[in-house]
Design a protein around this motif. Sequence first.
Motif, PDB file in Angstrom:
ATOM      1  N   UNK A   1     -41.385   8.132 -81.825  1.00  0.00           N
ATOM      2  CA  UNK A   1     -40.405   8.029 -80.745  1.00  0.00           C
ATOM      3  C   UNK A   1     -40.416   9.298 -79.905  1.00  0.00           C
ATOM      4  N   UNK A   2     -40.105   9.144 -78.631  1.00  0.00           N
ATOM      5  CA  UNK A   2     -39.901  10.302 -77.770  1.00  0.00           C
ATOM      6  C   UNK A   2     -38.479  10.171 -77.229  1.00  0.00           C
ATOM      7  N   UNK A   3     -37.613  11.069 -77.655  1.00  0.00           N
ATOM      8  CA  UNK A   3     -36.228  10.970 -77.188  1.00  0.00           C
ATOM      9  C   UNK A   3     -36.063  11.841 -75.952  1.00  0.00           C
ATOM     10  N   UNK A   4     -34.980  11.602 -75.236  1.00  0.00           N
ATOM     11  CA  UNK A   4     -34.799  12.217 -73.920  1.00  0.00           C
ATOM     12  C   UNK A   4     -33.527  13.049 -73.919  1.00  0.00           C
ATOM     13  N   UNK A   5     -33.099  13.446 -72.740  1.00  0.00           N
ATOM     14  CA  UNK A   5     -31.860  14.217 -72.618  1.00  0.00           C
ATOM     15  C   UNK A   5     -30.770  13.309 -72.074  1.00  0.00           C
ATOM     16  N   UNK A   6     -29.673  13.270 -72.767  1.00  0.00           N
ATOM     17  CA  UNK A   6     -28.573  12.375 -72.429  1.00  0.00           C
ATOM     18  C   UNK A   6     -27.834  12.134 -73.728  1.00  0.00           C
ATOM     19  N   UNK A   7     -26.897  11.206 -73.711  1.00  0.00           N
ATOM     20  CA  UNK A   7     -26.128  10.968 -74.936  1.00  0.00           C
ATOM     21  C   UNK A   7     -27.016  10.533 -76.092  1.00  0.00           C
ATOM     22  N   UNK A   8     -28.183   9.935 -75.784  1.00  0.00           N
ATOM     23  CA  UNK A   8     -29.065   9.463 -76.858  1.00  0.00           C
ATOM     24  C   UNK A   8     -30.045  10.544 -77.317  1.00  0.00           C
ATOM     25  N   UNK A   9     -29.780  11.778 -76.970  1.00  0.00           N
ATOM     26  CA  UNK A   9     -30.657  12.893 -77.348  1.00  0.00           C
ATOM     27  C   UNK A   9     -30.863  12.961 -78.865  1.00  0.00           C
ATOM     28  N   UNK A  10     -29.840  12.529 -79.617  1.00  0.00           N
ATOM     29  CA  UNK A  10     -29.933  12.592 -81.081  1.00  0.00           C
ATOM     30  C   UNK A  10     -30.487  11.314 -81.696  1.00  0.00           C
ATOM     31  N   UNK A  11     -31.299  10.610 -80.946  1.00  0.00           N
ATOM     32  CA  UNK A  11     -31.904   9.352 -81.421  1.00  0.00           C
ATOM     33  C   UNK A  11     -32.484   9.503 -82.819  1.00  0.00           C
ATOM     34  N   UNK A  12     -33.106  10.663 -83.066  1.00  0.00           N
ATOM     35  CA  UNK A  12     -33.774  10.905 -84.363  1.00  0.00           C
ATOM     36  C   UNK A  12     -32.791  11.020 -85.519  1.00  0.00           C
ATOM     37  N   UNK A  13     -31.505  11.159 -85.226  1.00  0.00           N
ATOM     38  CA  UNK A  13     -30.510  11.128 -86.305  1.00  0.00           C
ATOM     39  C   UNK A  13     -30.216   9.701 -86.758  1.00  0.00           C
ATOM     40  N   UNK A  14     -30.590   8.742 -85.924  1.00  0.00           N
ATOM     41  CA  UNK A  14     -30.209   7.347 -86.202  1.00  0.00           C
ATOM     42  C   UNK A  14     -31.391   6.453 -86.505  1.00  0.00           C
ATOM     43  N   UNK A  15     -32.578   6.809 -86.027  1.00  0.00           N
ATOM     44  CA  UNK A  15     -33.777   6.037 -86.340  1.00  0.00           C
ATOM     45  C   UNK A  15     -34.674   6.933 -87.182  1.00  0.00           C
ATOM     46  N   UNK A  16     -35.025   6.437 -88.353  1.00  0.00           N
ATOM     47  CA  UNK A  16     -35.823   7.238 -89.279  1.00  0.00           C
ATOM     48  C   UNK A  16     -37.302   7.172 -88.884  1.00  0.00           C
ATOM     49  N   UNK A  17     -37.618   7.829 -87.748  1.00  0.00           N
ATOM     50  CA  UNK A  17     -38.968   7.813 -87.198  1.00  0.00           C
ATOM     51  C   UNK A  17     -39.387   9.236 -86.868  1.00  0.00           C
ATOM     52  N   UNK A  18     -40.685   9.493 -86.870  1.00  0.00           N
ATOM     53  CA  UNK A  18     -41.170  10.765 -86.341  1.00  0.00           C
ATOM     54  C   UNK A  18     -40.820  10.787 -84.855  1.00  0.00           C
ATOM     55  N   UNK A  19     -40.213  11.868 -84.418  1.00  0.00           N
ATOM     56  CA  UNK A  19     -39.702  11.897 -83.040  1.00  0.00           C
ATOM     57  C   UNK A  19     -40.028  13.221 -82.368  1.00  0.00           C
ATOM     58  N   UNK A  20     -40.393  13.135 -81.091  1.00  0.00           N
ATOM     59  CA  UNK A  20     -40.583  14.332 -80.275  1.00  0.00           C
ATOM     60  C   UNK A  20     -39.454  14.342 -79.259  1.00  0.00           C
ATOM     61  N   UNK A  21     -38.818  15.470 -79.092  1.00  0.00           N
ATOM     62  CA  UNK A  21     -37.739  15.576 -78.110  1.00  0.00           C
ATOM     63  C   UNK A  21     -38.337  16.116 -76.812  1.00  0.00           C
TER      64      UNK A  21
END
Lengths: 252, 75
Positions: free
Chosen positions: A48-68
């Motif tokens: 996953x690639x998370x972005x800036x906004x309220x969903x910035x903490x996506x990696x706290x909720x989806x157990x996936x390797x994530x790049x911010x």
Amino acid sequence: MQEIPVTRYPEVLIDRPTHYCPGCQHGIAHRLVAEALTDLGVVERTIAVSSIGCSVFLYNYLNLDTVEAPHGRAPAVATGVKRARPEAIVFTYQGDGDLASIGMAEIIHCANRGERVTVIFVNNTVYGMTGGQMAPTTLLGQKTTTCPGGRCLEREGAPIRMAEIIASLGGTAYCARVAVNTVKNVMRAKKAIRNAFQYQLDGKGFSFVEVLATCPTNWRLSPTAANERVATEMIPYFPLGTFQDCAATEEV
Amino acid sequence: MPARVQFREDRCKGCLLCVQACPSGIILQSSRFNQLGYKIAEIPHERMQECKGCAFCALMCPDYAITVFKIEEDA
Ligand SMILES: Cc1ncc(C[n+]2csc(CCOP(=O)(O)OP(=O)(O)O)c2C)c(N)n1
Ligand code: SF4
Ligand code: SF4
Ligand code: SF4
Ligand SMILES: [Mg+2]
């Protein structure tokens, strides 16, 4: 007598309370992504690639390797991730401030190049995280902290319809706009998000799903009234449907 | 078929989107608060039998606070 659960939450959805406001539909969008990845059996190879906004903490909720990614740059980061790891399923999760404002250049060129990535675009018509400033998607007449008199066509231009723009670009294999305001629309949204990941899996090209969502806090509405606004104000301007489908498979 | 709905009260934020979605109109806002300070959603015990087990409430809950069970009688 035995009890059989009707509801099943996918394992990749981490069992943890979210930081979202009451009624915020980021939670539903997260769940639909988790369900799609689980249904397609690709959780283990998804980045996953998370972005800036309220969903910035996506990696706290989806157990996936994530790049911010830095604000707006998620499609550029996803491009790099996918090219380095072509076997991975790569997606970005971005808000409307992130994607349609500061990140407009990145999203347009990523789609136009036909990068084999999926973009989940949560349009709630405001910059949620920073206190509800006007976004490119803010509706005409909608009051925000930076257009307190309501968005005005002459001064700020018309709200941008991203799904239609993305659909018009050469590299887009799949593009749809969905909402999560009713049971029927959530089911359709689920199908669209699954289609988008399926197209990436099949190497067809760039896939994009715009999800109309509420931001009750910054709209200054109760969660249920905000949900009603999706039907009465958002959908009339941002019509739901499939705008590009290179294979014209499942209708949503 | 009878059904039972279980709310994770510690997760509920009292948004009432489940109330809006329930075709049976049996979900109500409680007068009780959870630890987060939200007035939680609940189904009065005597109305649980009206539940259809459709899980619309769970589908609309942004906080994954609802689990729906179908109750099957043993053969
Ligand atoms: C380079 C940069 N500019 C500005 C910001 C401030 N900022 C943080 S989130 C945000 C907007 C987010 O809005 P959106 O993408 O719509 O997400 P939402 O919170 O509504 O889900 C802004 C402008 C930042 N973090 N970085
Ligand atoms: S500010 Fe808006 S988008 Fe952010 S968590 Fe609250 S309701 Fe959701
Ligand atoms: S399962 Fe259906 S009928 Fe039962 S409480 Fe939920 S929405 Fe209402
Ligand atoms: S939808 Fe979920 S969080 Fe909202 S009131 Fe119902 S159970 Fe609570
Ligand atoms: Mg936003």
